[in-house]
Write a protein that holds these residues in place. Structure first.
Motif, PDB file in Angstrom:
ATOM      1  N   GLY A 140       0.832  -1.188   0.000  1.00 52.54           N
ATOM      2  CA  GLY A 140       0.000   0.000   0.000  1.00 52.54           C
ATOM      3  C   GLY A 140       0.869   1.241   0.000  1.00 52.54           C
ATOM      4  N   THR A 141       0.215   2.358  -0.166  1.00 52.95           N
ATOM      5  CA  THR A 141       0.925   3.626  -0.208  1.00 52.95           C
ATOM      6  C   THR A 141       0.819   4.300   1.143  1.00 52.95           C
ATOM      7  OG1 THR A 141       0.403   3.855  -2.537  1.00 52.95           O
ATOM      8  CG2 THR A 141       1.078   5.844  -1.364  1.00 52.95           C
ATOM      9  N   THR A 142       1.932   4.688   1.686  1.00 50.34           N
ATOM     10  CA  THR A 142       1.968   5.410   2.951  1.00 50.34           C
ATOM     11  C   THR A 142       2.685   6.724   2.703  1.00 50.34           C
ATOM     12  OG1 THR A 142       2.046   3.350   4.185  1.00 50.34           O
ATOM     13  CG2 THR A 142       2.708   5.333   5.345  1.00 50.34           C
ATOM     14  N   ILE A 143       2.013   7.807   3.005  1.00 49.11           N
ATOM     15  CA  ILE A 143       2.614   9.129   2.851  1.00 49.11           C
ATOM     16  C   ILE A 143       3.102   9.568   4.226  1.00 49.11           C
ATOM     17  CG2 ILE A 143       2.218  11.513   2.197  1.00 49.11           C
ATOM     18  CD1 ILE A 143      -0.032  10.464   0.358  1.00 49.11           C
ATOM     19  N   LEU A 144       4.393   9.749   4.334  1.00 49.88           N
ATOM     20  CA  LEU A 144       4.977  10.133   5.615  1.00 49.88           C
ATOM     21  C   LEU A 144       5.070  11.656   5.712  1.00 49.88           C
ATOM     22  CD1 LEU A 144       7.776   7.452   5.838  1.00 49.88           C
ATOM     23  CD2 LEU A 144       5.546   7.419   6.912  1.00 49.88           C
ATOM     24  N   PRO A 145       4.978  12.205   6.901  1.00 53.59           N
ATOM     25  CA  PRO A 145       4.996  13.670   7.086  1.00 53.59           C
ATOM     26  C   PRO A 145       6.402  14.243   6.987  1.00 53.59           C
ATOM     27  CG  PRO A 145       4.775  12.580   9.187  1.00 53.59           C
ATOM     28  CD  PRO A 145       4.732  11.500   8.154  1.00 53.59           C
ATOM     29  N   PHE A 146       7.009  14.103   5.806  1.00 56.61           N
ATOM     30  CA  PHE A 146       8.421  14.437   5.638  1.00 56.61           C
ATOM     31  C   PHE A 146       8.802  15.858   6.040  1.00 56.61           C
ATOM     32  CE2 PHE A 146      11.746  16.069   2.743  1.00 56.61           C
ATOM     33  CZ  PHE A 146      12.820  15.472   3.370  1.00 56.61           C
ATOM     34  N   PRO A 147       8.127  16.906   5.592  1.00 55.77           N
ATOM     35  CA  PRO A 147       8.639  18.235   5.931  1.00 55.77           C
ATOM     36  C   PRO A 147       8.483  18.593   7.405  1.00 55.77           C
ATOM     37  CG  PRO A 147       6.795  18.395   4.389  1.00 55.77           C
ATOM     38  CD  PRO A 147       6.999  16.961   4.701  1.00 55.77           C
ATOM     39  N   PHE A 148       7.586  17.944   8.104  1.00 57.58           N
ATOM     40  CA  PHE A 148       7.301  18.320   9.481  1.00 57.58           C
ATOM     41  C   PHE A 148       8.067  17.470  10.492  1.00 57.58           C
ATOM     42  CE2 PHE A 148       3.549  19.226   6.899  1.00 57.58           C
ATOM     43  CZ  PHE A 148       3.548  20.603   7.005  1.00 57.58           C
ATOM     44  N   VAL A 149       8.138  16.169  10.242  1.00 57.43           N
ATOM     45  CA  VAL A 149       8.928  15.257  11.075  1.00 57.43           C
ATOM     46  C   VAL A 149       9.588  14.236  10.151  1.00 57.43           C
ATOM     47  CG1 VAL A 149       7.560  15.467  13.184  1.00 57.43           C
ATOM     48  CG2 VAL A 149       6.963  13.720  11.526  1.00 57.43           C
ATOM     49  N   TRP A 150      10.640  13.640  10.623  1.00 61.59           N
ATOM     50  CA  TRP A 150      11.328  12.590   9.894  1.00 61.59           C
ATOM     51  C   TRP A 150      10.814  11.274  10.458  1.00 61.59           C
ATOM     52  CZ3 TRP A 150      14.172  12.676   5.669  1.00 61.59           C
ATOM     53  CH2 TRP A 150      14.904  11.537   5.342  1.00 61.59           C
ATOM     54  N   ALA A 151      10.158  10.466   9.624  1.00 59.93           N
ATOM     55  CA  ALA A 151       9.535   9.234  10.108  1.00 59.93           C
ATOM     56  C   ALA A 151      10.277   8.019   9.576  1.00 59.93           C
ATOM     57  CB  ALA A 151       8.074   9.188   9.681  1.00 59.93           C
ATOM     58  N   GLU A 152      10.270   6.972  10.393  1.00 62.09           N
ATOM     59  CA  GLU A 152      10.917   5.714  10.031  1.00 62.09           C
ATOM     60  C   GLU A 152       9.922   4.590  10.262  1.00 62.09           C
ATOM     61  OE1 GLU A 152      14.734   3.038  11.465  1.00 62.09           O
ATOM     62  OE2 GLU A 152      14.374   4.997  12.334  1.00 62.09           O
ATOM     63  N   LEU A 153       9.655   3.821   9.230  1.00 64.30           N
ATOM     64  CA  LEU A 153       8.711   2.706   9.287  1.00 64.30           C
ATOM     65  C   LEU A 153       9.502   1.405   9.291  1.00 64.30           C
ATOM     66  CD1 LEU A 153       5.723   1.828   9.217  1.00 64.30           C
ATOM     67  CD2 LEU A 153       5.885   1.877   6.725  1.00 64.30           C
ATOM     68  N   THR A 154       9.280   0.578  10.304  1.00 59.63           N
ATOM     69  CA  THR A 154      10.010  -0.691  10.410  1.00 59.63           C
ATOM     70  C   THR A 154       9.041  -1.837  10.589  1.00 59.63           C
ATOM     71  OG1 THR A 154      10.273  -0.419  12.792  1.00 59.63           O
ATOM     72  CG2 THR A 154      12.070   0.369  11.431  1.00 59.63           C
ATOM     73  N   PHE A 155       9.390  -2.993  10.042  1.00 53.81           N
ATOM     74  CA  PHE A 155       8.632  -4.211  10.221  1.00 53.81           C
ATOM     75  C   PHE A 155       9.537  -5.215  10.918  1.00 53.81           C
ATOM     76  CE2 PHE A 155       6.607  -2.240   6.557  1.00 53.81           C
ATOM     77  CZ  PHE A 155       5.282  -2.325   6.918  1.00 53.81           C
ATOM     78  N   THR A 156       9.061  -5.776  12.018  1.00 55.61           N
ATOM     79  CA  THR A 156       9.835  -6.745  12.783  1.00 55.61           C
ATOM     80  C   THR A 156       8.948  -7.923  13.141  1.00 55.61           C
ATOM     81  OG1 THR A 156       9.292  -5.621  14.852  1.00 55.61           O
ATOM     82  CG2 THR A 156      11.368  -5.010  13.802  1.00 55.61           C
ATOM     83  N   PRO A 157       9.554  -9.074  13.393  1.00 53.51           N
ATOM     84  CA  PRO A 157       8.761 -10.214  13.851  1.00 53.51           C
ATOM     85  C   PRO A 157       8.208  -9.946  15.242  1.00 53.51           C
ATOM     86  CG  PRO A 157      10.940 -10.916  13.104  1.00 53.51           C
ATOM     87  CD  PRO A 157      10.939  -9.430  13.124  1.00 53.51           C
ATOM     88  N   ALA A 158       7.005 -10.439  15.485  1.00 48.81           N
ATOM     89  CA  ALA A 158       6.387 -10.265  16.815  1.00 48.81           C
ATOM     90  C   ALA A 158       7.104 -11.128  17.825  1.00 48.81           C
ATOM     91  CB  ALA A 158       4.921 -10.617  16.750  1.00 48.81           C
ATOM     92  N   PRO A 159       7.189 -10.666  19.053  1.00 48.63           N
ATOM     93  CA  PRO A 159       7.867 -11.462  20.093  1.00 48.63           C
ATOM     94  C   PRO A 159       7.071 -12.669  20.500  1.00 48.63           C
ATOM     95  CG  PRO A 159       7.076  -9.361  20.997  1.00 48.63           C
ATOM     96  CD  PRO A 159       6.771  -9.383  19.541  1.00 48.63           C
TER      97      PRO A 159
END
Length: 159
Positions: A140-159
């Motif tokens: 899917g398409t995710t638009i991150l709030p680039f000019p206002f904050v720097w965002a990082e999207l991560t995917f990890t296995p669940a514990p």
């Protein structure tokens, strides 16, 4: 020997220089810029995480993933602070013809810097919490709030 008498100049607020009020207002602008940068740095940090699955008998990767979104202050907001500050100083130095005009320019710059900081925090935080995190689909398409904050999207296995 004749003595030369210099014209008396209003020293301004707490200064003996003719430009005393402008310097005092410029100091206030610098202080408000520093406070706005500190507040933005402190409040522009946010994070959220959503997990699906959680182990059990189904060990498929799609069923046990976590998506995390972390937001940090953006360097573009700090650059906007600097641009506003230097443009205001340049306008006072080049275009201001009266003291009230110079003070008004510096006041407007301070208001603009504070507004940029607060609007960036609000938009960045709201945007981070409105972005749908769905680690199952992973597409899917995710638009991150680039000019206002720097965002990082991560995917990890669940514990």
């Amino acid at each position: 020997m004749p003595t030369t008498e210099y014209p008396r100049v209003d020293p301004g607020v707490a200064s003996r220089l003719p430009a005393g009020p402008i310097l005092m207002r410029l100091r206030g602008l610098l202080v408000s810029t520093g406070i706005a940068a500190f507040v933005y740095s402190a409040l522009a940090n946010s994070s959220r995480m959503e997990c699906t699955g959680g182990g059990g008998s189904d060990r498929s990767p799609a069923a046990s993933m976590c998506a995390g979104l972390t937001a940090h202050p953006s360097w573009l907001v700090y650059a906007a602070f600097a641009v506003i500050l230097f443009v205001a100083i340049g306008r006072v130095a080049r275009r201001a013809t009266t003291l009230p005009e110079a003070l008004r320019t510096l006041d407007r710059a301070a208001i603009l810097i504070i507004a940029v900081a607060l609007v960036s925090v609000v938009i960045g935080t709201v945007w981070v919490f409105l972005i749908p995190l769905d680690p199952v689909r992973g597409s899917g398409t995710t638009i991150l709030p680039f000019p206002f904050v720097w965002a990082e999207l991560t995917f990890t296995p669940a514990p």
